[in-house]
Design an enzyme around this catalytic site. Structure first.
Site, PDB file in Angstrom:
ATOM      1  N   GLY A 182       0.802  -1.210   0.000  1.00 27.19           N
ATOM      2  CA  GLY A 182       0.000   0.000   0.000  1.00 27.19           C
ATOM      3  C   GLY A 182       0.839   1.266   0.000  1.00 27.19           C
ATOM      4  CG  HIS A 183      -1.231   4.972   0.468  1.00 22.18           C
ATOM      5  ND1 HIS A 183      -1.156   5.871   1.513  1.00 22.18           N
ATOM      6  CD2 HIS A 183      -2.430   4.373   0.602  1.00 22.18           C
ATOM      7  CE1 HIS A 183      -2.258   5.824   2.226  1.00 22.18           C
ATOM      8  NE2 HIS A 183      -3.050   4.915   1.696  1.00 22.18           N
ATOM      9  CB  SER A 184       2.835   6.095   2.936  1.00 24.28           C
ATOM     10  OG  SER A 184       2.365   7.190   2.192  1.00 24.28           O
TER      11      SER A 184
END
Length: 346
Positions: A238-240
């Site tokens: 997922g993001h980050s």
């Protein structure tokens, strides 16, 4: 190749009398043919040493091999030594530059002289490609991407804008690097409003990314896969998120946004990491573990929610006996009834 030379290259030792044995390949115990080297690392397969057709075998330093016709290579880690032998014999063809005329490449992109670009590749603006990079058919590379030396991008891969790939990175078929993170906010009418995903993905040196894997860019900042990490097929990052050095993520692992996995962590198949979770260095998660809380360094967890592995197996042992409890209760009730009747008769 002489056995003595192979031993030197793979960190093993052999008897001088076996040093001139010719070795032309490496294979498993059951598949090996004369002229090939095999290995034994699991005692479970010791009986197969008697029937292998290999000419030589890697074994541990204290393992006895009762076959005079089988040359022995001794190593501290026989599996590691055999892996190095596989690399010796399967190191791939020499690099040959090629640029297919069907490739579409923006004029602002820097293409080195030594590069392999196959059919129907599309490369956007201001892309920087290192030396000896291999890009296979139908790869799409968006604007402002950087790809380091000696990397290989297999067919069907999409690398989105601003992504950075280091040296010797391997990306397998149909992976997507830098897709939008899954970020939405509810407005006053309770409708989902897409959060702009303005960050990037950074893949450090010597990372391998499996087929069908997706790595989302951050809404701000970056998603980072650190040096030497290995991602299996169908992994979702997922993001980050951040994946530590030499971490190993097996098939269908999912990491929710802003989670962190430390160095040398092993996440086995279908492990799920919740958002904003940190998994410490050297931790191991068993298959299908669900992780709702931080995991300390070195812990070995299993289950959903995941908890310490020895406690889990103790709980399972108790769980297996739960079906007997009603029968035991009925027996105790019967005995109690009999005692009460006996007492009342007195």
């Amino acid at each position: 190749m002489k056995l003595s030379e192979l031993a030197t290259q793979t960190g093993a030792t052999c008897n001088l009398s076996d040093g001139d044995t010719e070795i032309v390949g490496a294979a498993g115990l059951d598949q090996a043919e004369p002229g090939q080297v095999t290995f034994l690392s699991n005692p479970r397969y010791t009986s197969r040493v008697k029937t292998t057709r290999a000419s030589a075998i890697y074994v541990g330093e204290d393992v006895e091999v009762a076959r005079a016709d089988l040359a022995v290579l001794r190593a501290k880690d026989s599996y590691l030594a055999f892996t190095r032998a596989m690399i010796v014999f399967h190191n791939g063809p020499d690099f040959e530059s090629y640029w297919d005329p069907t490739a579409v490449i923006d004029s602002s992109t820097r293409i080195p002289r030594e590069v392999f670009i196959d059919a129907h590749v599309a490369i956007g603006k201001n892309v920087v490609i290192g030396d000896r990079v291999r890009i296979h058919p139908n790869v799409t590379i968006y604007d402002d991407v950087k790809i380091g030396d000696d990397s290989e991008i297999h067919s069907g891969v999409a690398i989105r804008e601003n992504s950075v790939l280091g040296k010797r990175v391997i990306v397998h078929n149909n992976a997507v690097i830098g897709s939008d993170g899954f970020g939405f906010a509810k407005d006053e009418e309770r409708r989902w409003l897409k959060i702009p995903q303005t960050g990037r993905v950074v893949i450090e040196d010597d990372v391998e990314i499996g087929a069908g894997t997706t790595i989302d860019k951050a809404s701000t900042g970056e998603t980072r896969i650190k040096r030497g990490a290995k991602l299996d097929n169908l992994v979702q990052i997922g993001h980050s998120c951040e994946v530590g050095e030499d971490a190993l993520l097996c098939a269908q692992v999912g990491m929710a946004g802003s989670s962190r996995v430390g160095d040398r962590v092993i996440l086995t198949g279908q492990v799920g990491i919740g958002g904003h979770i940190t998994v410490g260095n050297d931790a191991i998660l068993y298959p299908q573990s669900g992780v709702p809380n931080d995991v300390a360094a070195g812990e070995v967890l299993v289950g959903t929610p995941a908890f310490e592995v020895s406690a889990f197996w103790r709980a399972i042992a108790v769980f297996k006996k739960l079906g007997d409890i009603p029968k035991r209760i009925r027996g105790l009730e019967k005995r109690l009834d009999e005692l009460e009747k006996s007492k009342s008769q007195k």
